[in-house]
Write an enzyme that holds these catalytic residues in place. Structure first.
Site, PDB file in Angstrom:
ATOM      1  N   ASP A  16      -2.269  13.778  22.477  1.00 64.19           N
ATOM      2  CA  ASP A  16      -1.021  13.530  21.751  1.00 64.19           C
ATOM      3  C   ASP A  16      -1.079  13.970  20.300  1.00 64.19           C
ATOM      4  OD1 ASP A  16      -0.037  12.492  24.058  1.00 64.19           O
ATOM      5  OD2 ASP A  16       0.063  10.412  23.384  1.00 64.19           O
ATOM      6  N   ASP A  55      -4.026   9.839   5.120  1.00 68.10           N
ATOM      7  CA  ASP A  55      -4.245  10.658   6.304  1.00 68.10           C
ATOM      8  C   ASP A  55      -3.184  11.732   6.496  1.00 68.10           C
ATOM      9  OD1 ASP A  55      -1.981   9.298   7.404  1.00 68.10           O
ATOM     10  OD2 ASP A  55      -3.267   7.749   8.220  1.00 68.10           O
ATOM     11  N   ASP A 103       0.820  -1.206   0.000  1.00 67.37           N
ATOM     12  CA  ASP A 103       0.000   0.000   0.000  1.00 67.37           C
ATOM     13  C   ASP A 103       0.858   1.263   0.000  1.00 67.37           C
ATOM     14  OD1 ASP A 103      -2.254  -1.509  -0.045  1.00 67.37           O
ATOM     15  OD2 ASP A 103      -2.899  -1.081   1.997  1.00 67.37           O
TER      16      ASP A 103
END
Length: 301
Positions: A184, A155, A80
């Site tokens: 975080d 993302d 990927d």
């Protein structure tokens, strides 16, 4: 289906060496040449390719990354990450991508290294269907001046780039405040990327046909902050308190940029820009989930 004649084919490789390359690359290249196809590799791979071939076939050439869009077909050998690296640079006019999975886990890479030749033969005849993977754009500005822009498929991740420490950011959607979150960091994911880092951080699995963006806080310092799904025709704006520093923005885990104090990050879906991925008609999305994540399967006793 496509009526375009496929003549010029580029083979793009996973950056890290794979043991099977020593046999897979010559076999695939010779198979394509027997079908009167011209094969190209990237110029930056020339040293690696010359080490693999005892004698380089005449119908093989090396091209720059700027020439990729002139090809009729791209074959990726990797996983990927390899196919995402190519897809991030695609435009509407880019050639379709035939992804061969050389590793273990693959959601976007449609074809197995063991059985892809039959499907590739159909592809060369124009018998194939494509899935369009949308591209998303990111811009970072400071005092009204753009200092960075980039694209992503999976993302965007915003977090600390040194010692792990909680920080605060605010997220707006079309100029309306959604939430302030301390933790975080934050993952802004596409549906295709929902099975990547977002899933590991507690985000939802989202079918790739859903037109959405996922906002997944990373270890939020509150029980009230949960992943949020919004329409992908909205613009997301992320702001940071001036005191925050040492922050990093990462695109698809492949490109990173430091975020300075007072920066604003804007994220939106690109118009008419997408990667064309050749689909495996013997494989469905839900089959992939069950195979890769054992999703929905009854656990053995």
């Amino acid at each position: 289906m496509s009526n375009k004649t496929i003549k010029n084919i580029g083979i793009l490789l996973k950056p890290r060496n794979v043991t099977e390359f020593s046999t897979t690359i010559p076999n695939l290249t010779e198979w394509l040449i027997r079908r009167k196809k011209h094969v190209s590799f990237l110029e930056k791979e020339e040293g690696r390719i010359l080490n693999i071939f005892k004698k380089l076939p005449k119908s093989v050439s090396f091209i720059s990354e700027d020439e990729i869009n002139k090809l009729d077909l791209i074959i990726t050998l990797g996983g990927d990450g390899t196919i995402i690296g190519v897809s991030r640079k695609c435009t509407k006019s880019s050639p379709p991508i035939f992804g061969v999975n050389m590793g273990r886990l693959g959601f976007i890479t449609e074809f197995s290294k063991i059985e892809y030749f039959d499907e590739l033969a159909n592809t060369l005849k124009g018998n194939f269907n494509i899935a369009k993977l949308p591209l998303y754009k990111v811009s970072v500005s400071k005092r009204g001046k753009e200092i960075f822009k980039g694209n992503f498929i999976n993302d965007v991740v915003i977090n600390k780039n040194n010692i792990s420490r909680m920080f605060t950011l605010s997220v707006e959607c079309d100029s309306e405040l959604i939430f302030n979150v301390s933790g975080d960091g934050l993952i802004i994911s596409s549906p295709v990327g929902s099975t990547a880092y977002s899933l590991a951080a507690g985000g939802p699995i989202t079918h790739p046909d859903v037109n959405a963006l996922l906002l997944t806080p990373i270890c939020p310092h509150s029980l009230n902050h949960r992943p949020l799904v919004i329409p992908d025709n909205k613009e997301i704006e992320v702001k940071f308190p001036v005191k925050e520093s040492h922050l990093s923005l990462t695109l698809d885990g492949q490109e990173a940029v430091d975020i300075e104090k007072g920066c604003i990050v804007k994220i939106s879906k690109m118009k008419n820009s997408y990667a064309k991925i050749i689909k495996n008609n013997d494989r469905t999305y839900f089959q992939t989930l069950k195979e890769k994540l054992t999703h929905g399967q009854r656990e053995g006793r």
